[in-house]
Design a protein around this motif. Structure first.
Motif, PDB file in Angstrom:
ATOM      1  N   TRP A  43       0.865  -1.175   0.000  1.00 21.11           N
ATOM      2  CA  TRP A  43       0.000   0.000   0.000  1.00 21.11           C
ATOM      3  C   TRP A  43       0.908   1.234   0.000  1.00 21.11           C
ATOM      4  O   TRP A  43       2.094   1.136   0.289  1.00 21.11           O
ATOM      5  N   GLY A  44       0.345   2.364  -0.348  1.00 18.34           N
ATOM      6  CA  GLY A  44       1.165   3.556  -0.416  1.00 18.34           C
ATOM      7  C   GLY A  44       0.338   4.824  -0.201  1.00 18.34           C
ATOM      8  O   GLY A  44      -0.897   4.785  -0.225  1.00 18.34           O
ATOM      9  N   PRO A  45       1.012   5.939   0.046  1.00 17.98           N
ATOM     10  CA  PRO A  45       2.476   6.028   0.151  1.00 17.98           C
ATOM     11  C   PRO A  45       2.957   5.424   1.459  1.00 17.98           C
ATOM     12  O   PRO A  45       2.411   5.706   2.523  1.00 17.98           O
ATOM     13  N   VAL A  46       3.961   4.587   1.374  1.00 19.15           N
ATOM     14  CA  VAL A  46       4.480   3.885   2.545  1.00 19.15           C
ATOM     15  C   VAL A  46       5.643   4.683   3.129  1.00 19.15           C
ATOM     16  O   VAL A  46       6.443   5.255   2.388  1.00 19.15           O
ATOM     17  N   PRO A  47       5.735   4.787   4.450  1.00 20.06           N
ATOM     18  CA  PRO A  47       6.887   5.474   5.038  1.00 20.06           C
ATOM     19  C   PRO A  47       8.138   4.623   4.905  1.00 20.06           C
ATOM     20  O   PRO A  47       8.069   3.405   4.803  1.00 20.06           O
ATOM     21  N   ARG A  48       9.300   5.282   4.893  1.00 24.93           N
ATOM     22  CA  ARG A  48      10.546   4.508   4.916  1.00 24.93           C
ATOM     23  C   ARG A  48      10.701   3.896   6.300  1.00 24.93           C
ATOM     24  O   ARG A  48      10.468   4.533   7.320  1.00 24.93           O
ATOM     25  N   VAL A  49      11.087   2.628   6.320  1.00 24.17           N
ATOM     26  CA  VAL A  49      11.326   1.935   7.579  1.00 24.17           C
ATOM     27  C   VAL A  49      12.757   1.412   7.597  1.00 24.17           C
ATOM     28  O   VAL A  49      13.352   1.143   6.551  1.00 24.17           O
ATOM     29  N   ALA A  50      13.301   1.287   8.778  1.00 23.01           N
ATOM     30  CA  ALA A  50      14.637   0.727   8.946  1.00 23.01           C
ATOM     31  C   ALA A  50      14.701   0.058  10.307  1.00 23.01           C
ATOM     32  O   ALA A  50      14.170   0.576  11.295  1.00 23.01           O
ATOM     33  N   GLY A  51      15.352  -1.100  10.345  1.00 22.01           N
ATOM     34  CA  GLY A  51      15.484  -1.800  11.611  1.00 22.01           C
ATOM     35  C   GLY A  51      16.253  -3.089  11.443  1.00 22.01           C
ATOM     36  O   GLY A  51      16.568  -3.505  10.319  1.00 22.01           O
ATOM     37  N   PRO A  52      16.571  -3.734  12.563  1.00 21.03           N
ATOM     38  CA  PRO A  52      17.300  -5.001  12.504  1.00 21.03           C
ATOM     39  C   PRO A  52      16.415  -6.129  12.010  1.00 21.03           C
ATOM     40  O   PRO A  52      15.235  -6.228  12.368  1.00 21.03           O
ATOM     41  N   ALA A  53      16.988  -6.985  11.183  1.00 24.78           N
ATOM     42  CA  ALA A  53      16.235  -8.124  10.659  1.00 24.78           C
ATOM     43  C   ALA A  53      16.019  -9.166  11.750  1.00 24.78           C
ATOM     44  O   ALA A  53      16.961  -9.592  12.419  1.00 24.78           O
ATOM     45  N   PHE A  54      14.763  -9.564  11.914  1.00 30.67           N
ATOM     46  CA  PHE A  54      14.407 -10.724  12.731  1.00 30.67           C
ATOM     47  C   PHE A  54      14.002 -11.793  11.716  1.00 30.67           C
ATOM     48  O   PHE A  54      12.967 -11.684  11.066  1.00 30.67           O
ATOM     49  N   THR A  55      14.858 -12.794  11.550  1.00 31.52           N
ATOM     50  CA  THR A  55      14.696 -13.722  10.436  1.00 31.52           C
ATOM     51  C   THR A  55      13.808 -14.909  10.789  1.00 31.52           C
ATOM     52  O   THR A  55      13.932 -15.510  11.854  1.00 31.52           O
ATOM     53  N   VAL A  56      12.923 -15.232   9.824  1.00 33.29           N
ATOM     54  CA  VAL A  56      11.935 -16.295   9.999  1.00 33.29           C
ATOM     55  C   VAL A  56      11.874 -17.115   8.711  1.00 33.29           C
ATOM     56  O   VAL A  56      11.885 -16.559   7.611  1.00 33.29           O
ATOM     57  N   SER A  57      11.786 -18.417   8.844  1.00 30.99           N
ATOM     58  CA  SER A  57      11.605 -19.295   7.692  1.00 30.99           C
ATOM     59  C   SER A  57      10.267 -20.016   7.818  1.00 30.99           C
ATOM     60  O   SER A  57      10.003 -20.678   8.823  1.00 30.99           O
ATOM     61  N   CYS A  58       9.427 -19.850   6.800  1.00 33.70           N
ATOM     62  CA  CYS A  58       8.131 -20.519   6.778  1.00 33.70           C
ATOM     63  C   CYS A  58       8.067 -21.445   5.568  1.00 33.70           C
ATOM     64  O   CYS A  58       8.146 -20.979   4.423  1.00 33.70           O
ATOM     65  N   PRO A  59       7.935 -22.746   5.765  1.00 32.42           N
ATOM     66  CA  PRO A  59       7.799 -23.656   4.629  1.00 32.42           C
ATOM     67  C   PRO A  59       6.564 -23.291   3.810  1.00 32.42           C
ATOM     68  O   PRO A  59       5.609 -22.705   4.338  1.00 32.42           O
ATOM     69  N   PRO A  60       6.537 -23.639   2.531  1.00 30.81           N
ATOM     70  CA  PRO A  60       5.389 -23.319   1.691  1.00 30.81           C
ATOM     71  C   PRO A  60       4.072 -23.793   2.307  1.00 30.81           C
ATOM     72  O   PRO A  60       3.952 -24.929   2.764  1.00 30.81           O
ATOM     73  N   GLY A  61       3.105 -22.883   2.349  1.00 34.79           N
ATOM     74  CA  GLY A  61       1.782 -23.213   2.863  1.00 34.79           C
ATOM     75  C   GLY A  61       1.627 -23.111   4.361  1.00 34.79           C
ATOM     76  O   GLY A  61       0.526 -23.311   4.883  1.00 34.79           O
ATOM     77  N   ASP A  62       2.703 -22.773   5.083  1.00 34.32           N
ATOM     78  CA  ASP A  62       2.663 -22.745   6.548  1.00 34.32           C
ATOM     79  C   ASP A  62       3.124 -21.381   7.046  1.00 34.32           C
ATOM     80  O   ASP A  62       4.114 -20.833   6.553  1.00 34.32           O
ATOM     81  N   ASN A  63       2.413 -20.822   8.035  1.00 34.47           N
ATOM     82  CA  ASN A  63       2.775 -19.496   8.551  1.00 34.47           C
ATOM     83  C   ASN A  63       3.003 -19.472  10.058  1.00 34.47           C
ATOM     84  O   ASN A  63       3.071 -18.396  10.674  1.00 34.47           O
ATOM     85  N   LEU A  64       3.151 -20.644  10.668  1.00 37.55           N
ATOM     86  CA  LEU A  64       3.262 -20.732  12.123  1.00 37.55           C
ATOM     87  C   LEU A  64       4.349 -19.809  12.674  1.00 37.55           C
ATOM     88  O   LEU A  64       4.124 -19.069  13.640  1.00 37.55           O
ATOM     89  N   MET A  65       5.528 -19.829  12.086  1.00 36.56           N
ATOM     90  CA  MET A  65       6.648 -19.133  12.699  1.00 36.56           C
ATOM     91  C   MET A  65       6.563 -17.616  12.551  1.00 36.56           C
ATOM     92  O   MET A  65       7.054 -16.879  13.407  1.00 36.56           O
ATOM     93  N   LEU A  66       5.921 -17.121  11.502  1.00 36.13           N
ATOM     94  CA  LEU A  66       5.682 -15.684  11.442  1.00 36.13           C
ATOM     95  C   LEU A  66       4.713 -15.266  12.530  1.00 36.13           C
ATOM     96  O   LEU A  66       4.915 -14.251  13.211  1.00 36.13           O
ATOM     97  N   HIS A  67       3.689 -16.072  12.743  1.00 36.82           N
ATOM     98  CA  HIS A  67       2.725 -15.754  13.797  1.00 36.82           C
ATOM     99  C   HIS A  67       3.385 -15.807  15.171  1.00 36.82           C
ATOM    100  O   HIS A  67       3.059 -15.013  16.055  1.00 36.82           O
ATOM    101  N   ALA A  68       4.323 -16.726  15.347  1.00 30.84           N
ATOM    102  CA  ALA A  68       5.062 -16.782  16.615  1.00 30.84           C
ATOM    103  C   ALA A  68       6.024 -15.607  16.753  1.00 30.84           C
ATOM    104  O   ALA A  68       6.251 -15.094  17.862  1.00 30.84           O
ATOM    105  N   ALA A  69       6.583 -15.157  15.631  1.00 32.44           N
ATOM    106  CA  ALA A  69       7.598 -14.101  15.666  1.00 32.44           C
ATOM    107  C   ALA A  69       7.050 -12.782  16.174  1.00 32.44           C
ATOM    108  O   ALA A  69       7.776 -12.011  16.812  1.00 32.44           O
TER     109      ALA A  69
END
Length: 217
Positions: A43-69
């Motif tokens: 969506w836009g206009p989007v503000p610029r964002v900056a921050g440390p990466a919190f890395t998550v891996s979600c296998p295809p079709g699964d979103n558990l770890m993003l929801h936990a993150a």
């Protein structure tokens, strides 16, 4: 006096990177650190964002770890998700609302989300491949904090993620201080150079390249 490029404890100055356009960072870092065109603001206009990466891996079709993150990432983090799946949504309106409530700066996801109208109304920045109405499953647990690939770029936890309407850049944490200093120097020079001077230098450079390639006309 030049501002410090990092905090005294050696942690990159993530907040300072919000003043740096992704175009400037792309000039300095090259294509290897620029996520592909498919990772874009939803969506836009989007503000610029900056921050440390919190890395998550979600296998295809699964979103558990993003929801936990969203319950584990520190405020100010950009949650970066490796998925690659375009069939099932990684998150929706409520998950984005909770992330925003917890101070998460943005989602950057190599995948899709749903409930775009809700996310847009929240003003929560999401950079992803698109939207789809089908929710993913919540079955597969994977570790947090491992290197991931998002938009063709390798991301390590703690790398600086900068995202705006031009795209998404990953600044390796080890290069963050020197990159920030170089970016500030570049922006200062550009801000103080009149267009007439820029045009003269640009024309000279282009003509030299044409001549070197044997172009006449």
């Amino acid at each position: 006096m030049t501002e410090p490029a990092e905090h005294t404890d050696g942690v990159p100055d993530f907040e300072a990177f919000r003043d740096i356009p992704t175009t400037t960072l792309a000039d300095l870092l090259g294509v290897e650190q620029v996520m592909d065109i498919g990772i874009r603001p939803l969506w836009g206009p989007v503000p610029r964002v900056a921050g440390p990466a919190f890395t998550v891996s979600c296998p295809p079709g699964d979103n558990l770890m993003l929801h936990a993150a969203v319950h584990r990432a520190a405020p100010g983090s950009v949650i970066v998700v490796e998925s690659g799946d375009l069939r099932y949504a990684l998150a929706g309106g409520n998950v984005c609302a909770v992330a925003q409530r917890h101070g998460i700066a943005a989602f950057v996801a190599d995948g899709v989300i749903r409930d775009l109208a809700e996310v847009r109304d929240l003003g929560f920045p999401v950079f992803a491949r698109g939207i789809v109405p089908i929710p993913g499953a919540k079955e597969i647990a994977t570790p947090f904090g491992l290197p991931v690939r998002c938009g063709g770029v390798r991301i390590e936890a703690g790398d600086v993620i900068v995202a705006d309407e031009e795209g998404v850049i990953a600044v390796p944490a080890t290069r963050a201080p020197t990159t920030l200093t170089a970016a500030r120097t570049k922006l200062t020079k550009e801000a103080t150079q009149p267009l007439d001077d820029w045009e003269r230098a640009h024309r000279t450079r282009i003509e030299e390249i044409l001549k070197a390639r044997g172009f006449e006309g």
